[in-house]
Design a protein around this motif. Structure first.
Motif, PDB file in Angstrom:
ATOM      1  N   ILE A   1      44.269  38.360  45.322  1.00 20.20           N
ATOM      2  CA  ILE A   1      43.455  38.838  44.215  1.00 20.20           C
ATOM      3  C   ILE A   1      42.207  37.971  44.109  1.00 20.20           C
ATOM      4  O   ILE A   1      42.255  36.757  44.347  1.00 20.20           O
ATOM      5  N   SER A   2      41.109  38.598  43.780  1.00 17.79           N
ATOM      6  CA  SER A   2      39.838  37.903  43.594  1.00 17.79           C
ATOM      7  C   SER A   2      39.457  37.960  42.125  1.00 17.79           C
ATOM      8  O   SER A   2      39.349  39.048  41.549  1.00 17.79           O
TER       9      SER A   2
ATOM     10  N   TYR B   1      37.042  44.136  49.669  1.00 14.53           N
ATOM     11  CA  TYR B   1      38.282  43.553  50.191  1.00 14.53           C
ATOM     12  C   TYR B   1      38.446  43.840  51.685  1.00 14.53           C
ATOM     13  O   TYR B   1      38.877  42.964  52.454  1.00 14.53           O
TER      14      TYR B   1
ATOM     15  N   THR C   1      44.410  43.929  41.562  1.00 15.78           N
ATOM     16  CA  THR C   1      43.160  43.873  40.792  1.00 15.78           C
ATOM     17  C   THR C   1      43.186  44.877  39.643  1.00 15.78           C
ATOM     18  O   THR C   1      42.779  44.561  38.509  1.00 15.78           O
TER      19      THR C   1
ATOM     20  N   ASN D   1      45.463  43.997  47.442  1.00 21.04           N
ATOM     21  CA  ASN D   1      44.350  43.527  46.617  1.00 21.04           C
ATOM     22  C   ASN D   1      43.988  44.534  45.542  1.00 21.04           C
ATOM     23  O   ASN D   1      43.782  44.177  44.368  1.00 21.04           O
TER      24      ASN D   1
END
Length: 305
Positions: free
Chosen positions: A160-161, A214, A103, A99
């Motif tokens: 991924i956010s 995360y 990111t 993550n």
């Protein structure tokens, strides 16, 4: 020193009655909120090490009574919980690392002024926050990719956010001076070296925030495991605890050689609170180490830009 003392005394004298009333109300409110937050934590911890008969009878309010660690003994003897603990640690470490890398790789180019079309790319990325394929298409995709019943089915769909990308991009734009990056470029650094040697060392607050976001998300996740995993040996801790707390499988953890059914049910009650402590303790330990970065990173990353 005498002048400083006089200044402090003058400030105290200037405090009006309204200021004192406001301070009293503010402090009282903060103490009340702190009590509301701390009481459940203390109660659960006390219940996990108290004689379960006091929990069932309602005698336990705050502090433990008749210390006993039978709940923790049963928990650590249960192989499903310990196996789930190891799986969750693995999923959290691998997932958080992936993550964080993705990111940063998405946020840094979008923060650069020399990237053409960055606003359009950002808009397309943000669009995915409001519309997604849904659960069934995602499940079919995982099936077609042969990722079902594997660790990657839990990690890749949430690799991924978009929200975190926007926060980190805002941090890079507003907290890293563009002149520093231009100076590094003049000195011969390429984009990768600028990122690793200039930007990231100055971005520890927002990196700490991303790690916390995360890691907590991976640690508490159970729905993806419920959907994609069928092998019990790959269950994360939260899914094991869900079975224990919701589906009433704590009886399997109780020694069936005990004399009475009442004693077995008492042990079940101790196990219930013990697993809550075991599940949340790592996150509570992690937070104090990241707290000094957390407030600064989230305020700068979220409120600016």
């Amino acid at each position: 020193m005498r002048r400083a003392y006089g200044n402090r005394r003058e400030q105290n004298v200037k405090q009006t009655q309204g200021d004192r009333i406001f301070d009293f109300i503010n402090i009282s409110l903060l103490l009340s909120i702190a009590a509301l937050v701390l009481y459940p934590l203390i109660f659960v911890l006390s219940a996990s090490i108290s004689n379960p008969i006091h929990i069932v009878s309602g005698d336990l309010w705050l502090w433990p009574k008749e210390l006993t660690f039978v709940g923790y003994k049963r928990i650590f003897e249960n192989k499903d919980i310990m196996n789930g603990y190891g799986n969750t640690i693995l999923y959290t470490i691998v997932g958080t690392a992936l993550n964080l890398v993705l990111t940063i790789c998405a946020a840094y180019p979008l923060s650069r002024r020399d990237l053409k079309g960055r606003n359009l790319i950002t808009a397309l990325i943000v669009f995915t926050m409001f519309f997604s394929g849904g659960l069934i298409p995602t499940y079919l995709l995982m099936k077609n990719l042969h990722l079902l019943n594997s660790m990657w089915a839990l990690i890749l769909p949430s690799a991924i956010s978009v929200y975190n990308v926007v926060i980190m991009r805002s941090f890079f734009q507003n907290s890293i001076p563009n002149e520093m990056q231009e100076a590094a470029s003049i000195d011969g650094c390429d984009n990768f070296r600028i990122l690793t040697r200039v930007v990231l060392p100055l971005s520890m607050p927002i990196i700490a925030v991303m790690i916390l976001f995360y890691a907590v998300s991976h640690w508490n996740a159970f729905f993806s495991a419920l959907i994609y995993l069928s092998d019990r040996d790959k269950y994360p801790l939260q899914l094991v605890l869900r079975e224990i707390l919701i589906q009433g499988q704590m009886q399997d953890m109780v020694d069936m050689t005990d004399d009475t059914l009442v004693k077995k049910m008492m042990e079940v009650e101790a196990i219930k609170y013990g697993v809550v402590v075991v599940a949340n303790l790592p996150v509570l330990i992690l937070y104090p180490f990241l707290q000094r970065y957390f407030v600064k990173g989230i305020m700068i990353g979220a409120l600016k830009g």
